[in-house]
Design an enzyme around this catalytic site. Structure first.
Site, PDB file in Angstrom:
ATOM      1  N   GLY A  58       0.824  -1.197   0.000  1.00 52.08           N
ATOM      2  CA  GLY A  58       0.000   0.000   0.000  1.00 52.08           C
ATOM      3  C   GLY A  58       0.855   1.242   0.000  1.00 52.08           C
ATOM      4  CB  SER A  59       0.516   4.576  -1.516  1.00 49.76           C
ATOM      5  OG  SER A  59       0.897   4.130  -2.800  1.00 49.76           O
ATOM      6  N   GLY A  60       1.539   5.248   1.253  1.00 45.28           N
ATOM      7  CA  GLY A  60       1.411   5.863   2.572  1.00 45.28           C
ATOM      8  C   GLY A  60       2.570   5.527   3.488  1.00 45.28           C
ATOM      9  CG  HIS A  61       3.599   2.066   4.160  1.00 44.04           C
ATOM     10  ND1 HIS A  61       2.945   2.296   5.344  1.00 44.04           N
ATOM     11  CD2 HIS A  61       2.876   1.135   3.497  1.00 44.04           C
ATOM     12  CE1 HIS A  61       1.875   1.510   5.392  1.00 44.04           C
ATOM     13  NE2 HIS A  61       1.807   0.804   4.281  1.00 44.04           N
ATOM     14  CE  LYS A  82       4.847  -3.056   3.818  1.00 41.05           C
ATOM     15  NZ  LYS A  82       4.793  -2.931   2.333  1.00 41.05           N
ATOM     16  CG  ASP A 136       0.852  -6.131   1.200  1.00 39.87           C
ATOM     17  OD1 ASP A 136       1.614  -5.383   0.598  1.00 39.87           O
ATOM     18  OD2 ASP A 136      -0.074  -5.709   1.915  1.00 39.87           O
ATOM     19  CG  HIS A 141      -1.198  -0.758   7.100  1.00 34.86           C
ATOM     20  ND1 HIS A 141      -0.229  -1.648   7.462  1.00 34.86           N
ATOM     21  CD2 HIS A 141      -1.150  -0.662   5.754  1.00 34.86           C
ATOM     22  CE1 HIS A 141       0.367  -2.103   6.374  1.00 34.86           C
ATOM     23  NE2 HIS A 141      -0.158  -1.520   5.330  1.00 34.86           N
TER      24      HIS A 141
END
Ligand SMILES: Nc1ncnc2c1ncn2[C@@H]1O[C@H](COP(=O)(O)OP(=O)(O)O)[C@@H](O)[C@H]1O
Ligand SMILES: Nc1ncnc2c1ncn2[C@@H]1O[C@H](COP(=O)(O)OP(=O)(O)O)[C@@H](O)[C@H]1O
Ligand SMILES: [Mg+2]
Ligand SMILES: [Mg+2]
Ligand SMILES: [Mg+2]
Ligand SMILES: [Mg+2]
Lengths: 331, 227, 331, 227
Positions: free
Chosen positions: A54-57, A105, A110, A219
Site C-alpha cells: 500500500g502507499s502511505g509508507h 510484507k 499483500d 497502517h
C-alpha cells in the site's frame, strides 16, 4: 485534516508523477499502471528485486528503487495492497532471465496479491522467489491471527538482498540472504497520534492527548495496548525490551530508528540516543545506526525500532553502495 | 429465526419464474445492484474498517465494483459463468488489499463452476457454484466461519441459498451482525487481538450487501417474468 | 501536543547525543557545548564552512556536516539562535588556517550572534567571511522590516560552497561562490498547520481547519496571508509564481521541494509534480530536483519551494560528492 | 502622564539613602529580582512572542537570567560595573536569539561605562551609563523607538531615570504597553508586516520587567538604609 493534495482519488498518481519528475536519472515510472522501475532495468545477469505494498509508507518502496536495492516497486492505493497485474508487469520489465525476488510484507492483502502475481508471472516464464517479512513483535505468532506484520525490517531486507543481487548472486542465494535477514530482524512501533488517510480525511482512530499506543503497525491501525503518555526514555525502554527479548541477539546489530512520518527529526535523534542507552544497558552492541523517516504511516507521529542481527556478510552487504531516492551511499 | 421454505426441490424460491433459470443478464443486474449498494454504503464500510482495520474497505469495494460495472457495460459476456469470471478478474485487477483477491476468487470460482458455455443455469446450479466459490475463499484465506471475516456472511448465505434467495439474504445479514462479538483470527483486524471484539467485520458487512443485492435482483426477476 | 521527548529543556542535548551515537564515522559532537564537527576536521588546506541557527529545522544544519558540505554546525535552542561562544569554539576547531565561512540565515538573532562570533574569532586569529541568506520572497526588502529570511536556500549554499571548499578553493572564492548562490536563490513557504515547540507544548498559532498560511518562514510564525484551503496544484501555482516572478531565471534551475516536517512524502511528491507542471508552464527548465524534509519547522505540515538559478559551475558543484547524515552522493 | 519630580539634581529619587550611591550588591540584588520576575512571567513573555514571534522569549530570558544569578552567586565581582559586565557576558553566552546579544550589550555597555574599578557609583552616573547602554542596543539592532522593540520600553526608561527610579519604571511599563498598536519594523515580528499590529512586543514587556525590578530594588534599598 488538511492535506497537500489535489483530490483523494489522485494522490498516488500525483506522487508517481512527482517521483518521475524528480528522479529521471534513476527511475522509469508508469503512472497509469503504477509501476516504478529502475532506469537501467533489466540489468543483464542480475537477479531482480521487486517489492510493493500500500502507499502511505514512503519512501518505502519506490524510494528504494535503484542500483544496489530494488529493481521495481508496485505501489497500491493508500494502505491497500497493489493488485497482481502490477507485479506481473513489473516482473516482466525487470527480469533479465535470472529471476525475480518478491519482497512481501506479511499482510493478508499483500500476501494474497503477491501470491497470485507469482503464479501468473511464473506462467509467463519468470522465475519467482518470495520472502515474507514478519518482523513486528507486537503481534503474536500463535495462529490466532494473520501473524506478525512486516514493518521496518523491510528496509534491511531490501538493502541487503539488493546488494547481494547487485554482486551477481543467483536467485536461490539472494532469496536465502533475504530470508536470513528477515529471520534476524525484529521491530516494535509506537504511535503518539493517529494518521489520516486522504480518502477518509480524518484520523483513523482516536488517541486522546495524554495517551499513546504501543505495538502499532504501519497502517494507522491502533496498537495492542494504550498507555498514559511516556517519555522518550520510557518508550525506548519498552520498545527495545520487546525487540531484544524476542530477537535475543548475540552479535552486533543494525539499528533502524524510524519515524512514522510526522515526528520531527529533532525528536527522533533524541529517541535514538535513548535507544542506544537501553541497548548499551542490555549489552547489545550496535554496528550501524540509521535514523529517519523510512517506513512511515502518512502523518502519524511516533516511531519504531528495528534491530537486525548482522553477521560479517550481512554487514558487508549493508555497507555496500546503493543509489536510490531515499538511501544512497558510495555512488 | 423464521425461514422461507424451499418451494421446489433445490431451486431457491424467488428465482426468476418462467425462464429456465438465470442468464447473463441476471448476473449483470445482480452485480450492478451490488455496485450501487457498495457505492451507497462505502462510507459505512470504511468506518467499520477504520475501527478494526485500515479504513479503506469502502474505497476498495467501490473502486472494484465501479470497474466491474464499467467492464460489463462495455462488453458484457453472453453467459452467466463468463460474466462472473470477468467480474472476478476485474476485482482482482482493481481492488487490491485482502478483499480484492478474496472477492475476485469468489466470483471467478463461482463463474468457473458454471462454465463459460451455458447461457442459462438453474437456481440449483447457481447455488452449488456459489457454495464452491465460497469454499475457495476459505481455502485462499486460510479462514473459516467464526474467524470474523466475510466468510461469516458468505458461508451461511451459501448454505441457505438452496432454500431461497431471501433466506440467503437473511442469513448473510445475520451472519454479518453476528461478527460483532467475535475476536478476529484472520485479516488485519486479527492483529488487534481482543480489541477487535465489539465491532462488525467490514468484509462481512460488504458480503451481506452483495447477497442482499442478489436476493433483490432475484425478487425483481421473479416479479417480472417477462423481463 | 504529545512529543517524543524526555523534558523540554533537554531536547537539543538529547538530539545531539543521538546524532553522536548514530554517526560516529562522520561527526564529533560536543553535547555540552553544542558543537557538531566533521570527524576529520580541521582538514589541512581546506577552507571550513560553519553554520548554525536555532534547532527545530533538522536535518539543517547538523545533518549537513561532513565531507563536501559543512565542517561544523552550532545548534541553538529550539528556534533560537546559538550563542557566539559556540561559533567561536567551533571555528577554532575546524580552521585549518585557510579561514572559515559563516553561513548565516537572515534573522536578527542569528545575524547578531554570528557577527559577535566573527569579531571574537578574528580576535583569536581565525579569518572569517560571512554569507547571509535572504531567500524568502514572502518578506519585502523595503527597509520596513528585518528583511528577507533565510530558509530553504541555505541547503543550496551549504552544498555548493561546501563543494567549492572541498575542491580547495580559497576563502575569497568559497565566499564568492556562496554569495553567488545566495543571490541566485529564492524561496516561498506554505503552512497547513502550525508547529509546537517543546517549551510551549502547543501550536505556535491557530490555523483553523479550512485555512492555510501563505508566505511562512521556518520558525512556526504565521505567514503574510491567510487563505481558504487550496489544492496542491493551487499552492504550487502561488508558490512558484512568487519565486519565479522575483528570481526571473533565464537558465535551468535547481529545485528544492521541501517539506516542513509533518507533511508525508506521498503528498510532497505529489506537490513536486505540480511544481514541475507550473515551472513547465512558465518555461523554466529544471536541472535537478530534490524532494524531502530538509529545512523544517518541527512538526509543521506544509511545504516550501526553493529555486536556485545555476550556471555550469554551480551545477557541477551541486553534483559533486557529499557525505553527510542527510545528503549523500558519490561517497 | 504624571511624573515624579527629581529631588536632588540628576540623582534619581528613591536611590539608596545614606550610602554614597550604588554598589555591586545593589546591582546583584537588581539582577536577582529581575531574574525572579522573568521566571515568574516567562510564560506570558512566551505567549506574547507566540503571537508575533517564535514563542521562545520567555524561555530565552529565563535561561539567561538563571545563568546570571548562578554566575553571580558563585563569584560576585566587587564593583557594580564588573557585575553588569559579567552579567552581560553571561546573557550573550546563554540566551541566543535576538534578545541575547541585545540585553547582553545593554548590560555590558552599561557596566563598561561605569568601569570595573569604582566600588560605588552615584545614581546620576548609573543613569548616564544606562542611557549609553540603551543607545548601544539601538546601534547594534539598527533600531529606534517606534520600531516595536525593547527600545520602546528602554529608551523612555533611560530618559526618565534621571528623574527617579519609579519614573523610569512607569515610563518602561507605559512604553511596553504603547507597543501594542505599533507595526514592527525590526526583529522577527517585523516579518509579519501589518499582522504585528495589535500585540505587545515581548522584548518591550521583558524590558519593563527589568526596569520594574530596578525600581523595586532601589525602593527597597531606600527603605532600608543600613542594608
Ligand atoms: N484470511 C481472510 N479470509 C477471509 N476474509 C478475509 C481474510 N482476511 C481479510 N478478510 C476480509 O477482508 C476484509 C478487509 O478487506 P479490505 O479492508 O478491503 O482489505 P485490507 O484488510 O487489506 O485493507 C475483512 O473485513 C475481512 O472480511
Ligand atoms: N533589531 C532589534 N532591535 C531591538 N530589539 C530587537 C531587535 N530585534 C528584536 N528585538 C527584540 O527582541 C525581542 C525578541 O527576543 P527573542 O524572542 O528572545 O529572540 P528571537 O526573536 O530571536 O526569537 C523582540 O520582542 C524585540 O523586543
Ligand atoms: Mg487496506
Ligand atoms: Mg482495509
Ligand atoms: Mg527565537
Ligand atoms: Mg523569539
Amino acid at each position: 485534516m488538511k492535506m497537500l493534495i489535489n483530490v483523494p482519488e489522485r494522490v498516488v498518481a500525483d506522487a508517481l508523477r512527482g517521483l518521475a519528475a524528480a528522479h529521471p536519472d534513476l527511475l522509469t515510472v508508469d503512472v497509469e499502471r503504477r509501476i516504478v522501475v529502475r532506469r537501467d532495468a533489466p540489468v543483464a545477469g542480475k537477479v531482480a528485486l521487486l517489492s510493493g505494498g500500500g502507499s502511505g509508507h514512503e519512501p518505502l518502496h519506490a524510494g528504494f528503487v535503484g542500483p544496489g536495492m530494488l529493481d521495481a516497486a508496485c505501489p497500491g492505493e493508500v494502505f491497500t495492497s497493489p493488485v497482481p497485474d502490477q507485479m506481473v508487469r513489473a516482473a516482466a520489465a525487470v527480469d533479465s532471465g535470472e529471476g525475480v525476488l518478491f519482497v512481501v510484507k506479511n499482510y493478508t492483502g499483500d500476501v494474497l496479491n503477491f501470491t497470485m502475481a507469482a503464479e501468473l508471472a511464473e506462467d509467463e516464464g519468470v522465475q519467482v522467489s518470495t520472502v515474507v517479512l514478519r518482523d513486528d513483535v507486537a503481534v503474536s505468532e500463535d495462529g490466532e491471527s494473520a501473524g506478525r506484520r512486516g514493518t521496518g525490517g523491510t528496509l534491511f531486507v531490501e538493502k541487503i538482498a539488493g546488494a547481494a543481487a547487485e554482486e551477481g548472486a543467483p536467485l536461490v542465494r539472494v532469496a536465502s540472504v533475504a530470508r536470513r535477514v528477515a529471520e534476524s530482524t525484529r521491530s516494535f512501533g509506537v504511535a503518539l497520534s493517529a494518521c489520516s488517510t486522504p480518502a477518509r480525511g480524518a484520523p483513523t482512530f482516536d488517541l486522546p492527548p495524554g495517551e499513546l499506543e504501543l505495538g502499532i503497525g504501519i497502517h494507522g491501525e491502533p496498537g495492542r495496548e494504550r498507555r498514559p503518555m511516556m517519555t522518550s526514555g520510557e518508550i525506548a525502554d519498552a520498545a527495545v525490551a520487546a525487540v531484544v527479548e524476542d530477537l535475543r541477539p548475540d552479535s552486533p546489530v543494525l539499528l533502524l530508528v524510524n519515524g512514522m512520518g510526522a515526528t520531527p527529526l529533532l525528536e527522533l535523534y533524541g529517541f535514538a540516543a535513548e535507544v542506544h542507552r537501553v541497548l548499551a544497558e542490555r549489552r547489545v552492541a550496535v554496528a550501524r545506526t540509521l535514523v529517519g523517516n523510512y517506513v512511515t504511516s502518512l502523518d502519524m507521529a511516533g516511531c519504531s525500532v528495528t534491530l537486525c542481527q548482522a553477521d560479517e556478510e550481512l554487514l558487508r552487504l549493508w555497507d555496500a553502495p546503493v543509489r536510490t531516492a531515499a538511501l544512497r551511499r558510495g555512488r | 429465526m423464521e425461514r422461507d421454505r424451499a418451494q421446489d426441490g433445490g431451486a431457491p424460491a424467488g428465482a426468476p419464474r418462467g425462464a429456465a433459470g438465470l442468464d447473463a443478464d441476471f448476473v449483470v443486474r445482480w452485480l450492478t445492484a451490488a455496485a450501487a449498494a457498495v457505492d451507497r454504503e462505502a462510507d459505512r464500510l470504511t468506518e467499520l474498517d477504520a475501527a478494526i482495520g485500515d479504513a479503506d474497505h469502502g474505497a476498495n469495494m467501490r473502486r472494484g465494483f465501479r470497474a466491474v460495472t464499467g467492464t460489463l457495460a462495455e462488453d458484457p459476456p453472453a453467459t452467466p459463468g463468463a460474466v462472473l469470471a470477468l467480474a472476478g478478474r476485474t476485482l482482482v485487477s482493481t481492488v487490491g488489499g485482502a478483499s480484492g483477491p478474496l472477492y475476485g476468487t469468489l466470483l471467478r470460482r463461482t463463474g468457473g463452476e458454471l462454465g463459460t458455455e451455458a447461457p442459462r443455469v438453474s437456481s440449483a446450479e447457481f447455488a452449488a457454484a456459489l457454495a464452491a466459490g465460497v469454499a475457495a475463499v476459505g481455502a485462499l484465506g486460510g479462514s473459516a466461519p467464526g474467524d470474523k471475516t466475510m466468510l461469516d456472511a458468505l458461508v451461511p448465505a451459501a448454505e441457505a441459498l438452496p432454500e431461497s434467495f431471501d433466506a440467503a439474504r437473511r442469513a448473510a445479514v445475520a451472519g454479518a451482525l453476528a461478527t460483532v462479538p467475535l475476536r478476529a483470527r484472520r485479516g488485519r483486524a486479527s492483529l488487534l487481538g481482543d480489541r477487535s471484539i465489539g465491532h462488525q467485520d467490514p468484509g462481512a458487512a460488504s458480503a451481506a450487501l452483495l447477497v442482499t443485492a442478489l436476493a433483490e435482483t432475484a425478487a425483481e426477476a421473479a416479479g417480472s417474468p417477462d423481463d
